[in-house]
Every structure is written in C-alpha cells, then in structure tokens.
Scaffold this motif. Structure first.
Motif, mmCIF file in Angstrom:
data_model
loop_
_atom_site.group_PDB
_atom_site.id
_atom_site.type_symbol
_atom_site.label_atom_id
_atom_site.label_comp_id
_atom_site.label_asym_id
_atom_site.label_seq_id
_atom_site.Cartn_x
_atom_site.Cartn_y
_atom_site.Cartn_z
ATOM 1 N N GLU A 43 9.235 6.987 -9.995
ATOM 2 C CA GLU A 43 7.828 7.295 -9.726
ATOM 3 C C GLU A 43 7.351 8.408 -10.658
ATOM 4 O O GLU A 43 8.147 9.074 -11.333
ATOM 5 C CB GLU A 43 7.650 7.709 -8.262
ATOM 6 N N LEU A 95 10.736 8.460 -4.426
ATOM 7 C CA LEU A 95 10.234 8.135 -3.094
ATOM 8 C C LEU A 95 11.351 7.495 -2.286
ATOM 9 O O LEU A 95 11.943 6.502 -2.715
ATOM 10 C CB LEU A 95 9.038 7.190 -3.179
ATOM 11 N N VAL A 147 12.232 6.105 1.665
ATOM 12 C CA VAL A 147 11.682 5.727 2.966
ATOM 13 C C VAL A 147 12.854 5.472 3.910
ATOM 14 O O VAL A 147 13.734 4.649 3.613
ATOM 15 C CB VAL A 147 10.790 4.486 2.865
ATOM 16 N N SER A 169 8.832 9.060 5.218
ATOM 17 C CA SER A 169 8.713 8.709 3.797
ATOM 18 C C SER A 169 8.653 10.014 3.015
ATOM 19 O O SER A 169 7.736 10.818 3.209
ATOM 20 C CB SER A 169 7.464 7.866 3.551
ATOM 21 N N LEU A 198 8.655 12.070 -0.602
ATOM 22 C CA LEU A 198 8.346 12.078 -2.034
ATOM 23 C C LEU A 198 8.786 13.432 -2.588
ATOM 24 O O LEU A 198 8.392 14.477 -2.065
ATOM 25 C CB LEU A 198 6.852 11.877 -2.259
ATOM 26 N N TRP A 213 6.581 14.923 2.725
ATOM 27 C CA TRP A 213 6.961 13.779 3.549
ATOM 28 C C TRP A 213 5.984 13.600 4.714
ATOM 29 O O TRP A 213 5.317 14.532 5.151
ATOM 30 C CB TRP A 213 8.395 13.894 4.044
ATOM 31 N N ASN A 273 6.441 4.851 7.794
ATOM 32 C CA ASN A 273 7.110 3.968 6.850
ATOM 33 C C ASN A 273 6.052 3.412 5.899
ATOM 34 O O ASN A 273 5.219 2.587 6.292
ATOM 35 C CB ASN A 273 7.815 2.835 7.602
ATOM 36 N N LEU A 274 6.072 3.862 4.647
ATOM 37 C CA LEU A 274 5.055 3.440 3.690
ATOM 38 C C LEU A 274 5.166 1.972 3.326
ATOM 39 O O LEU A 274 4.224 1.411 2.755
ATOM 40 C CB LEU A 274 5.148 4.287 2.419
ATOM 41 N N VAL A 275 6.295 1.350 3.642
ATOM 42 C CA VAL A 275 6.410 -0.088 3.410
ATOM 43 C C VAL A 275 5.600 -0.860 4.446
ATOM 44 O O VAL A 275 5.046 -1.917 4.148
ATOM 45 C CB VAL A 275 7.892 -0.503 3.444
ATOM 46 N N ARG A 285 0.725 4.848 0.998
ATOM 47 C CA ARG A 285 1.374 5.263 -0.245
ATOM 48 C C ARG A 285 0.393 5.963 -1.193
ATOM 49 O O ARG A 285 0.682 7.053 -1.703
ATOM 50 C CB ARG A 285 2.002 4.050 -0.929
ATOM 51 N N ASP A 286 -0.762 5.350 -1.415
ATOM 52 C CA ASP A 286 -1.728 5.939 -2.344
ATOM 53 C C ASP A 286 -2.196 7.311 -1.866
ATOM 54 O O ASP A 286 -2.395 8.227 -2.674
ATOM 55 C CB ASP A 286 -2.919 5.000 -2.512
ATOM 56 N N PHE A 297 0.620 9.909 -2.571
ATOM 57 C CA PHE A 297 0.706 10.225 -3.996
ATOM 58 C C PHE A 297 -0.512 11.027 -4.456
ATOM 59 O O PHE A 297 -0.387 11.910 -5.315
ATOM 60 C CB PHE A 297 0.857 8.947 -4.815
#
Length: 316
Positions: free
Chosen positions: A219, A228, A230, A240, A242, A254, A258-260, A265-266, A269
């Motif tokens: 990343e 990253l 998770v 999650s 980072l 963090w 769960n970013l999945v 996620r965006d 970041f």
C-alpha cells in the motif's frame, strides 16, 4: 488435632485472600497500565477468575474458625440461606466461564496451528482469522488528553486541520520505551459508531529503530510504503490495521471493522493521508544505519548494552 487443623484452615483462607489481592493488583496493573485495556473491561474479565479462589478462602476461614473454636454450627437465618443459595450458583457459573473461555482459546490456537500460516488465508480471503485473545491489544483504555500527554517526549502530529476534527475524541494514552514517553495512542469515534485509534512513536526520542519488509508493504500513504492487515475472530469482531513510517515517526491507524466486509477502506486511507509532516523530537540525531535485513533473533550482551545506553545520544 482438631484445633490445629482449624488454625491451619483459617490461616490458609487468609493466605488465599492475600494472594488473590496481590494477583488482582498485578493483573490490573498489567492489563490497564501496560496493555492499556479499559478498567471496566479488565474488572469484568478478572472477576470470574477471582471468584472461585475467594469462595475457597471463605470456606477455609469459616470452617477453620469453627474447628479452632470448637463451636457448634450456628443456626442460619433465612436471609443467610438465600444469600448462600445465590452465591453458590454464581461461583459455579464463574468457574464454568473461566473453563469455557480457556477451552475456546485453546481450541482456536490449536486450530490455527493445524491450518498453517495465516498469510495464505489473508491472501485468499483478504483477511486473517485470529483468536479473541489476539485482538485484546487493540482495546486501549484512554485518559483525558491533559493527563496522558503530560511529560511526553515528543510533539504529536497536529490534527487540527485534518478530518480527525470531525470525529468524537475519546482521549489519549502515552507509553514508555525504556524510560522515555515516546509513544502515544489517540482514540476517536466515527459518526457511524466505529472506534478508531491513531498510534504514533517518535523513534528519535527513544533511540529505537525498526525494520519493515518491503514485500509486506504494497500500500501507499502519501507515496510512503504501508501495510494493511485485517484480522477477525470467530465471533465476527474485527480490526483493520494500517501501518507506515515517515522518517523517524512510526504510525499505526486501526478501526474496529473488517474492511473486506465494510466499505471503509477509502475513509481509513484518507485519514492516514491527511496527517501533516511531524517534527522529530531529536532533529540533530545522527541518521540510523540503513537496515538491509531483519534484526538477528539473538542479541549479545554487548549489543543489548549498546542499545540501552543513551548517554552518547545528542537527545536524552
């Protein structure tokens, strides 16, 4: 003989109470001060472990005193009978909770050992399944900012002109490396109820260094390599994380999601990219030697002494 047994039981009961008190103090110190767990959560977790021992101590002192004084059993009032009838199931339930949680943790760890490396699972599913105990270190108990940042050895990154100001602040928690308060955790709550934690460490303040494998950092945060990770336990609780480095400042951000599975996620970041450049606590520190390989697993006594000796550092 009967009196001697009574005295021994009475002393044993008081000794158990004292040991439980000492063990509880050590547990709370480690959980709250060292591991930064919330005080209420540490008490709720530790109480079931203490209740069986306290029940045993009560039985020892009660029967020991009766044998020591050679007194007949007193007639119990209805209130005491109801009290004992309530305490018994509570103690049994506490023992069952301790045993059940221990068995579940053991089964989870044994299952992870049988299934092999979690990296393969992370590549396949996008996240790694872990045990509940593996997520406990992310539950940080926060203090008011004025208390937590007292005598901090570095200036934390300024969040006043970042999206962090739109979040609810939960407080901070400082941590020492050796005798230097060079780590800081800051907690936030997002509008949708998620708990977010920003961690930073100024390694120029404590003289430490770290190595990160470039292969594990695909990343990018403002062009800097980042990683990253998770994690999710069997109950669905997730974290999650980072992480990245900027000069001598180590960052981790963090969120308890769960970013999945959740489209955050965006946002995570973007929060990381909004951090301004940080001023090192020791700007005249000689640059650390570049590390091209991981640190050795075993350090000699001379190497450990050199790492801990800060007398020759320009910043103390």
């Amino acid at each position: 003989m009967k009196r001697t047994i009574g005295i021994l039981l009475w002393l044993a009961g008081h000794a158990i109470n004292l040991l439980v008190l000492l063990a509880g103090a050590v547990y709370l110190f480690g959980a709250v001060i060292w591991m930064h767990a919330p005080l209420l959560g540490a008490l709720v977790t530790g109480a079931p472990m203490a209740l069986p021992a306290l029940g045993l101590a009560w039985l020892c002192t009660r029967f020991g005193k009766r044998l020591r004084d050679d007194a007949p059993a007193p007639a119990r009032s209805p209130a005491k009978r109801w009290l004992l009838a309530g305490v018994g199931p509570v103690a049994i339930g506490a023992c069952a909770m301790v045993v059940r949680s221990g068995v579940k943790e053991y089964e989870c760890q044994a299952g992870r050992s049988r299934n092999g490396d979690g990296q393969l699972e992370a590549q396949r599913n996008g996240f790694e399944r872990v045990c509940p105990g593996d997520l406990e270190r992310f539950d940080v108990g926060f203090l008011p900012d004025a208390i937590a940042t007292r005598k901090l050895a570095f200036t934390p990154v300024d969040l006043r002109h970042t999206p962090f100001t739109l979040l609810e602040g939960l407080g901070s928690r400082a941590e020492k490396v050796g005798d230097v308060r060079s780590r800081l955790y800051r907690g936030f709550r997002t509008p949708d109820g998620h708990r977010l934690t920003l961690f930073e460490q100024d390694m120029s303040a404590d003289g430490s260094t770290s190595w990160r494998d470039p292969k594990d950092e695909p990343e990018r945060i403002n062009g800097l390599p980042a990683r990253l990770v998770v994690l999710e336990d069997p109950s669905g609780k997730a974290v999650s994380l980072l992480s990245w480095k900027e000069g001598r400042r180590d960052y981790q951000l963090w969120i308890d999601a769960n970013l999945v599975r959740e489209p955050l996620r965006d946002r995570l970041f973007a929060l990381a990219a909004s951090l301004p450049h940080a001023a090192p606590a020791c700007p005249n520190e000689p640059p650390p030697r570049p590390v091209d390989e991981p640190m050795p697993k075993v350090l000699s006594a001379a190497q450990l002494d050199a790492m801990m000796d800060r007398s020759k550092r320009p910043c103390k």
